[in-house]
Design a protein around this motif. Sequence first.
Motif, mmCIF file in Angstrom:
data_model
loop_
_atom_site.group_PDB
_atom_site.id
_atom_site.type_symbol
_atom_site.label_atom_id
_atom_site.label_comp_id
_atom_site.label_asym_id
_atom_site.label_seq_id
_atom_site.Cartn_x
_atom_site.Cartn_y
_atom_site.Cartn_z
ATOM 1 N N THR A 9 -34.327 -4.023 1.775
ATOM 2 C CA THR A 9 -33.492 -2.828 1.723
ATOM 3 C C THR A 9 -32.155 -3.215 1.139
ATOM 4 O O THR A 9 -31.637 -4.292 1.423
ATOM 5 N N GLU A 10 -31.597 -2.352 0.310
ATOM 6 C CA GLU A 10 -30.280 -2.624 -0.262
ATOM 7 C C GLU A 10 -29.199 -2.076 0.657
ATOM 8 O O GLU A 10 -29.265 -0.938 1.108
ATOM 9 N N LEU A 11 -28.235 -2.904 0.962
ATOM 10 C CA LEU A 11 -27.062 -2.510 1.727
ATOM 11 C C LEU A 11 -25.864 -2.843 0.860
ATOM 12 O O LEU A 11 -25.460 -3.997 0.769
ATOM 13 N N VAL A 28 -35.632 -4.747 8.462
ATOM 14 C CA VAL A 28 -34.865 -3.618 7.934
ATOM 15 C C VAL A 28 -35.615 -3.007 6.761
ATOM 16 O O VAL A 28 -36.023 -3.713 5.839
ATOM 17 N N ASP A 30 -35.893 0.978 4.396
ATOM 18 C CA ASP A 30 -35.396 2.345 4.208
ATOM 19 C C ASP A 30 -36.523 3.322 3.863
ATOM 20 O O ASP A 30 -36.285 4.429 3.411
ATOM 21 N N ASP A 31 -37.750 2.904 4.121
ATOM 22 C CA ASP A 31 -38.909 3.740 3.840
ATOM 23 C C ASP A 31 -40.001 3.419 4.866
ATOM 24 O O ASP A 31 -40.220 2.247 5.197
ATOM 25 N N ARG A 64 -30.470 7.989 10.536
ATOM 26 C CA ARG A 64 -30.488 9.004 9.479
ATOM 27 C C ARG A 64 -29.110 9.630 9.328
ATOM 28 O O ARG A 64 -28.337 9.681 10.272
ATOM 29 N N ASN A 65 -28.853 10.177 8.163
ATOM 30 C CA ASN A 65 -27.628 10.929 7.903
ATOM 31 C C ASN A 65 -27.878 12.426 7.966
ATOM 32 O O ASN A 65 -26.952 13.209 7.911
#
Length: 69
Positions: A9-11, A28, A30-31, A64-65
């Motif tokens: 995941t990119e942070l 970690v 993001d999907d 989540r946002n």
Amino acid sequence: MYSYLECWTELGSTNIRLLVYTYDIVIVADDVGIMQNMIHNLDKYCKMWNFEVNLNKSEIMIFRNRGKM
């Protein structure tokens, strides 16, 4: 183990696969599909080295946002 999980995941400008501290790891993703693949690869890695994941101490957390799921 880092290279065995294959995904990340990119942070910001940093790619993160997992965080490790003594006997604990944080995976970690993001999907959902990527997370499932990483869990599957972790399972294979643990079997290869005769490690055991304590499911009583394991959790999945979703951030989540966009509000409630």
